[in-house]
Design a protein around this motif. Sequence first.
Motif, short mmCIF file in Angstrom:
data_model
loop_
_atom_site.label_atom_id
_atom_site.label_comp_id
_atom_site.label_asym_id
_atom_site.label_seq_id
_atom_site.Cartn_x
_atom_site.Cartn_y
_atom_site.Cartn_z
N GLU A 103 0.83 -1.21 0.00
CA GLU A 103 0.00 0.00 0.00
C GLU A 103 0.86 1.26 0.00
OE1 GLU A 103 -3.27 0.76 -0.38
OE2 GLU A 103 -3.30 -1.33 -1.02
N THR A 104 2.02 1.19 0.63
CA THR A 104 2.95 2.32 0.65
C THR A 104 3.47 2.62 -0.74
OG1 THR A 104 3.63 1.55 2.83
CG2 THR A 104 5.01 3.21 1.79
N TYR A 105 3.54 1.60 -1.60
CA TYR A 105 4.14 1.73 -2.92
C TYR A 105 3.09 1.63 -4.03
CZ TYR A 105 8.22 0.84 -0.12
OH TYR A 105 9.19 0.92 0.84
N ARG A 106 1.86 2.02 -3.75
CA ARG A 106 0.80 1.87 -4.75
C ARG A 106 0.98 2.80 -5.93
NH1 ARG A 106 -4.30 5.20 -3.27
NH2 ARG A 106 -3.27 6.98 -2.34
N ASP A 107 1.83 3.81 -5.81
CA ASP A 107 2.03 4.74 -6.91
C ASP A 107 3.18 4.31 -7.83
OD1 ASP A 107 3.97 5.16 -5.01
OD2 ASP A 107 4.08 7.33 -5.33
N ARG A 108 3.72 3.12 -7.64
CA ARG A 108 4.81 2.62 -8.49
C ARG A 108 4.25 1.69 -9.57
NH1 ARG A 108 9.98 2.15 -7.05
NH2 ARG A 108 10.00 0.01 -7.73
N PRO A 109 4.86 1.70 -10.74
CA PRO A 109 4.46 0.71 -11.75
C PRO A 109 4.76 -0.70 -11.23
CG PRO A 109 5.81 2.43 -12.73
CD PRO A 109 5.85 2.65 -11.25
N ARG A 110 3.93 -1.65 -11.63
CA ARG A 110 4.11 -3.03 -11.19
C ARG A 110 4.73 -3.83 -12.33
NH1 ARG A 110 -1.53 -4.44 -8.44
NH2 ARG A 110 -1.88 -5.03 -10.60
N TRP A 111 6.06 -3.68 -12.49
CA TRP A 111 6.77 -4.29 -13.61
C TRP A 111 6.72 -5.81 -13.55
CZ3 TRP A 111 7.03 -0.83 -17.04
CH2 TRP A 111 7.33 0.49 -16.73
N ALA A 112 6.87 -6.39 -12.37
CA ALA A 112 6.84 -7.85 -12.25
C ALA A 112 5.47 -8.39 -12.65
CB ALA A 112 7.19 -8.29 -10.83
N PHE A 113 4.41 -7.75 -12.19
CA PHE A 113 3.06 -8.17 -12.55
C PHE A 113 2.88 -8.09 -14.08
CE2 PHE A 113 -1.41 -6.96 -13.39
CZ PHE A 113 -2.01 -8.13 -12.95
N GLY A 114 3.33 -7.00 -14.67
CA GLY A 114 3.26 -6.86 -16.12
C GLY A 114 4.02 -7.97 -16.83
N GLY A 115 5.18 -8.32 -16.29
CA GLY A 115 5.98 -9.40 -16.89
C GLY A 115 5.29 -10.75 -16.80
N TYR A 116 4.67 -11.03 -15.66
CA TYR A 116 3.96 -12.30 -15.50
C TYR A 116 2.78 -12.40 -16.47
CZ TYR A 116 6.51 -12.53 -11.05
OH TYR A 116 7.48 -12.54 -10.09
N VAL A 117 2.02 -11.33 -16.57
CA VAL A 117 0.86 -11.34 -17.46
C VAL A 117 1.30 -11.41 -18.92
CG1 VAL A 117 -1.14 -10.00 -18.22
CG2 VAL A 117 -0.59 -10.13 -15.80
N ALA A 118 2.36 -10.68 -19.28
CA ALA A 118 2.86 -10.71 -20.66
C ALA A 118 3.40 -12.09 -21.01
CB ALA A 118 3.94 -9.65 -20.85
N LEU A 119 4.09 -12.73 -20.08
CA LEU A 119 4.61 -14.07 -20.34
C LEU A 119 3.46 -15.06 -20.55
CD1 LEU A 119 7.03 -16.00 -20.52
CD2 LEU A 119 6.80 -16.34 -18.05
N ALA A 120 2.44 -14.97 -19.73
CA ALA A 120 1.28 -15.86 -19.90
C ALA A 120 0.61 -15.61 -21.25
CB ALA A 120 0.29 -15.65 -18.76
N THR A 121 0.48 -14.35 -21.63
CA THR A 121 -0.11 -14.02 -22.93
C THR A 121 0.72 -14.57 -24.07
OG1 THR A 121 -1.03 -12.00 -22.00
CG2 THR A 121 -0.86 -12.10 -24.40
N TRP A 122 2.04 -14.40 -23.97
CA TRP A 122 2.94 -14.89 -25.01
C TRP A 122 2.84 -16.40 -25.15
CZ3 TRP A 122 7.52 -17.83 -25.09
CH2 TRP A 122 8.22 -17.78 -26.30
N VAL A 123 2.79 -17.13 -24.04
CA VAL A 123 2.68 -18.60 -24.09
C VAL A 123 1.37 -19.01 -24.75
CG1 VAL A 123 2.38 -20.65 -22.64
CG2 VAL A 123 4.24 -19.06 -22.17
N VAL A 124 0.27 -18.37 -24.39
CA VAL A 124 -1.03 -18.71 -24.98
C VAL A 124 -1.01 -18.43 -26.49
CG1 VAL A 124 -3.46 -18.02 -25.06
CG2 VAL A 124 -2.37 -18.47 -22.87
N LEU A 125 -0.46 -17.29 -26.89
CA LEU A 125 -0.40 -16.97 -28.32
C LEU A 125 0.53 -17.92 -29.08
CD1 LEU A 125 -0.38 -13.07 -28.24
CD2 LEU A 125 -2.24 -14.58 -28.91
N GLN A 126 1.63 -18.32 -28.45
CA GLN A 126 2.53 -19.30 -29.08
C GLN A 126 1.80 -20.62 -29.30
OE1 GLN A 126 5.27 -18.21 -30.56
NE2 GLN A 126 6.74 -19.37 -29.38
N LEU A 127 1.06 -21.07 -28.29
CA LEU A 127 0.30 -22.32 -28.44
C LEU A 127 -0.76 -22.19 -29.54
CD1 LEU A 127 -0.10 -23.40 -24.73
CD2 LEU A 127 1.25 -24.56 -26.49
N LEU A 128 -1.45 -21.07 -29.57
CA LEU A 128 -2.46 -20.84 -30.60
C LEU A 128 -1.82 -20.89 -31.98
CD1 LEU A 128 -5.36 -20.04 -31.39
CD2 LEU A 128 -4.65 -17.66 -31.14
N TRP A 129 -0.67 -20.25 -32.13
CA TRP A 129 0.02 -20.25 -33.42
C TRP A 129 0.47 -21.66 -33.80
CZ3 TRP A 129 5.20 -21.41 -34.43
CH2 TRP A 129 5.60 -21.18 -35.73
#
Length: 176
Positions: A69-95
């Motif tokens: 809560e103290t750091y709520r004004d910071r970008p959440r780079w790790a969260f973005g990385g986890y979601v992007a990796l999951a998206t990339w894996v799903v798109l790779q499988l689809l392809w």
Amino acid sequence: MNIVDRSRIAGAVARYDFWMDFRGVPGRRRKELRTELRANLDEAAGREGTTRALLAIGSPRAMAYAVAETYRDRPRWAFGGYVALATWVVLQLLWTFSVLGFVEGVRASGVTGRPVTGSVPPLVSEATAEFGAAGDPVAMAGVLPLSVLLVALVVFVLAAGPWRPLLHRRSGAVPA
């Protein structure tokens, strides 16, 4: 303290660190908090036992969210990385499944002795397949589209929220 107790404490500290990283707590601060938690758990485990020490801290996730809560004004780079990796894996499988479907379509068509090239629709890529007279594959190829990487990059930016400092700074301002 035996190895099982040490591993249980290490697991709790690792979960705490993961959720802090997930919520955007800076690395230096995470290291300080991990060290503090590990020291407190070791001390409490020596006095009361590991099970009671772990139960006393509650959920590592809830603790991490309270710190975040103290750091709520910071970008959440790790969260973005986890979601992007999951998206990339799903798109790779689809392809991959799309290219395999194209190859099976060429096999079912009965074309032999020459390469057949076509576009694979969901991600607009190109695939080539060639079968011998006996129906055995001679060559198969597919070109991974750049759109897979671009979609993962867009998802990363949207999930990480680099604009978060601007939003929270503005919402915390007192009108004159």
